[in-house]
Each structure stands twice: as C-alpha cells, then as structure tokens.
Design a protein around this motif. Structure first.
Motif: not given
Length: 105
Positions: A27-34, A38-43
């Motif tokens: 979650e910390r890693f993907t937080a700045p990747l706005h 949602d699907t990409q983030r979850a994957d």
C-alpha cells in the motif's frame, strides 16, 4: 504433540504478521502512483505482497539451515569437550591413585 501444536500456532502467527507487513508495504508502494486504476493497484499490491512473502520465506529457510548447522557444530564441540574433560578426570584419578600407592609403599 503439544510442541508441534505450539510450533504450528507460532508459524501461523508469523505468517499472518508477515502477510500484513507485505500488504502495508504494498500500500505504501502504490500510494504515490495516482494514475493506477483500482484494478491495477489491487493487482500490483497482490504481486508485491506475494514477492514480499516469498522473500520472507527464503530468509526463514536460510535462517533455519544456518541454525541447524550451528546446532550441529556446537553439539560436536560439546561432545569433544566432554570427552576431554572425562579423559582429564580419569587421568587425574589414575595419577592420584598412583601417587597414593607410592606413598603407602
């Protein structure tokens, strides 16, 4: 049986804690990747968590192997020390009996 049960519980708790650490790190890693959907983030978070867990398992396995080799090394040293101590005590006893025999003769 009791030790196996406790080891299983400990292993489960360790795995659960590591999974949670992996999720948090993902979650910390993907937080700045706005720009991620949602699907990409979850994957991405799922892949990150899986890799985190795989790295933790590899680390645990290396630690277990090293602990086993250290245990074997220390047990061998302990046996050698015990043999030397026994030999010293027996030699001291033989010398004491020999000295006593000479004094009484």
């Amino acid at each position: 049986m009791r030790d196996t049960f406790l080891n299983d519980i400990e292993g489960h708790l360790l795995l659960t804690a590591t999974r949670q650490e992996g999720r948090t790190a993902a979650e910390r890693f993907t937080a700045p990747l706005h720009w991620l959907t949602d699907t990409q983030r979850a994957d991405l978070e799922g892949r990150f968590e899986a890799e985190y867990l795989a790295l933790a398992r590899a680390s645990w396995q290396r630690t277990a192997v090293r602990a086993g080799s250290l245990r074997d090394e220390y047990e061998a040293r302990y046996r050698a020390l015990r043999r030397r101590l026994l030999a010293g005590v027996l030699l001291g006893g033989v010398l004491a009996v020999g000295a006593l025999t000479l004094c009484l003769a």
